[in-house]
Enzyme design. Sequence first.
Site, PDB file in Angstrom:
ATOM      1  N   ARG A  27     -13.341  -8.948   1.628  1.00 22.02           N
ATOM      2  CA  ARG A  27     -11.910  -8.680   1.393  1.00 22.02           C
ATOM      3  C   ARG A  27     -11.096  -9.925   1.756  1.00 22.02           C
ATOM      4  O   ARG A  27     -10.155 -10.304   1.060  1.00 22.02           O
ATOM      5  CB  ARG A  27     -11.437  -7.486   2.240  1.00 22.02           C
ATOM      6  CG  ARG A  27     -12.084  -6.152   1.905  1.00 22.02           C
ATOM      7  CD  ARG A  27     -11.640  -5.631   0.562  1.00 22.02           C
ATOM      8  NE  ARG A  27     -10.190  -5.489   0.464  1.00 22.02           N
ATOM      9  CZ  ARG A  27      -9.469  -4.470   0.934  1.00 22.02           C
ATOM     10  NH1 ARG A  27     -10.090  -3.455   1.520  1.00 22.02           N
ATOM     11  NH2 ARG A  27      -8.160  -4.429   0.794  1.00 22.02           N
ATOM     12  N   HIS A  40      -7.288   0.571  -6.425  1.00 20.63           N
ATOM     13  CA  HIS A  40      -7.491  -0.291  -5.253  1.00 20.63           C
ATOM     14  C   HIS A  40      -8.127  -1.600  -5.728  1.00 20.63           C
ATOM     15  O   HIS A  40      -9.282  -1.905  -5.419  1.00 20.63           O
ATOM     16  CB  HIS A  40      -8.375   0.420  -4.239  1.00 20.63           C
ATOM     17  CG  HIS A  40      -8.335  -0.182  -2.859  1.00 20.63           C
ATOM     18  ND1 HIS A  40      -7.525  -1.242  -2.513  1.00 20.63           N
ATOM     19  CD2 HIS A  40      -9.018   0.139  -1.719  1.00 20.63           C
ATOM     20  CE1 HIS A  40      -7.705  -1.555  -1.242  1.00 20.63           C
ATOM     21  NE2 HIS A  40      -8.606  -0.734  -0.749  1.00 20.63           N
ATOM     22  N   ASP A  42     -17.454   6.532  -1.670  1.00 18.95           N
ATOM     23  CA  ASP A  42     -16.215   6.483  -0.880  1.00 18.95           C
ATOM     24  C   ASP A  42     -15.974   7.895  -0.356  1.00 18.95           C
ATOM     25  O   ASP A  42     -16.632   8.860  -0.772  1.00 18.95           O
ATOM     26  CB  ASP A  42     -15.053   5.996  -1.771  1.00 18.95           C
ATOM     27  CG  ASP A  42     -13.739   5.836  -1.013  1.00 18.95           C
ATOM     28  OD1 ASP A  42     -13.760   5.738   0.233  1.00 18.95           O
ATOM     29  OD2 ASP A  42     -12.679   5.812  -1.672  1.00 18.95           O
ATOM     30  N   ARG A  83       0.880  -1.180   0.000  1.00 26.91           N
ATOM     31  CA  ARG A  83       0.000   0.000   0.000  1.00 26.91           C
ATOM     32  C   ARG A  83       0.907   1.216   0.000  1.00 26.91           C
ATOM     33  O   ARG A  83       1.594   1.474   1.005  1.00 26.91           O
ATOM     34  CB  ARG A  83      -0.929  -0.008   1.210  1.00 26.91           C
ATOM     35  CG  ARG A  83      -1.668   1.308   1.399  1.00 26.91           C
ATOM     36  CD  ARG A  83      -2.781   1.231   2.407  1.00 26.91           C
ATOM     37  NE  ARG A  83      -3.929   0.519   1.872  1.00 26.91           N
ATOM     38  CZ  ARG A  83      -5.145   0.553   2.393  1.00 26.91           C
ATOM     39  NH1 ARG A  83      -5.382   1.277   3.469  1.00 26.91           N
ATOM     40  NH2 ARG A  83      -6.137  -0.126   1.847  1.00 26.91           N
ATOM     41  N   CYS A  88     -16.454   1.236   0.567  1.00 30.32           N
ATOM     42  CA  CYS A  88     -15.264   0.409   0.850  1.00 30.32           C
ATOM     43  C   CYS A  88     -14.833   0.519   2.303  1.00 30.32           C
ATOM     44  O   CYS A  88     -14.114  -0.349   2.792  1.00 30.32           O
ATOM     45  CB  CYS A  88     -14.130   0.807  -0.081  1.00 30.32           C
ATOM     46  SG  CYS A  88     -13.644   2.537   0.088  1.00 30.32           S
TER      47      CYS A  88
END
Length: 309
Positions: free
Chosen positions: A296, A138, A229, A111, A268
């Site tokens: 996830r 992402h 988001d 990340r 998310c």
Amino acid sequence: MTTDTDETQPRHFLDVDDLSEAELFAVLDRADEYKRAVENGEDHADLSGQTLGMLFQKASTRTRVSFETGMTQLGGHAIFLGEDDIQLGRGEPLKDTSRALSRYVDAVMARVFKHENVEVLAEYSSVPIVNGLTDDAHPCQTLADLQTIREHEDGLEDVSAAWIGDGNNVAQSFALGCALTGVDLTIATPAGYEVDDAVLERARDLGGDPTTTTDPIEAATDADVIYTDVWISMGQEDERDVRMNDFEGFQVSADLLEHAPEASVMHCLPAHRGEEITDDVVEGDQSIVFDQAENRLHAQKALLSWLLE
Ligand code: CP
Ligand code: NVA
């Protein structure tokens, strides 16, 4: 683990379109299998003895915990590598970090801020690099998103999705995922916050036809899925005042959902209640945000086992 001299190049996952349509569906199917395995308490130690390095330049709750837990469930191990805990934070070049990590671990999830940095990691790595979020993309989020939509809509055919808000990293990977899987996508952003033209072009090359608008009601009306988001992503904190002004009218609220009474609402996470979404919508009957968060785990386990098999 491979070495620099191996002739076979690893597969990387820097964005959704690193997978073909068939590969993406194979990963989603495997994600469903892993989800059932967890629910049924079945052993699935498919990555026994393997190690994932997890490099973080930005904060994370879901990505960090789901990858680490996922590796444990697969019989492997994960190592958290915060930028300031390793020599990278003291100026060691990323290409050296990547080559050194490749000699120890079987895959690296990263990340980072600049998307070019996952490209550098991939260029110098002899093991798969997985993008755990950059400023531009992402893709691991998109895998979980598509798994979640498939569960709630009973498939991805004839599904219409509306993105409401910032044309950011999450939106961009989602646009590619929708294009690959045939989900009809309308993206509503304020002027100046659109998804990059190059990403829209890639989506079209994949067979998608995303519609863009500056009208959130137009996008939301009768959609099956409404997705938003944060308005201020990590690294954009200095833009708060301007962005709060520019995104006025783009909140996913009960008023907006009057135009899409059947829609599932996605985010998310982390959500900033009172900004891009209201508390009552996050907590309401239409919200599927915690199914998304759970997936996830399953989707990333599927990706890792697919990349490493
Ligand atoms: N959605 C997501 O990536 O969450 P984290 O930032 O908590 O990892
Ligand atoms: N767009 C957000 C997503 C966080 C998971 C950010 O980049 O901060």
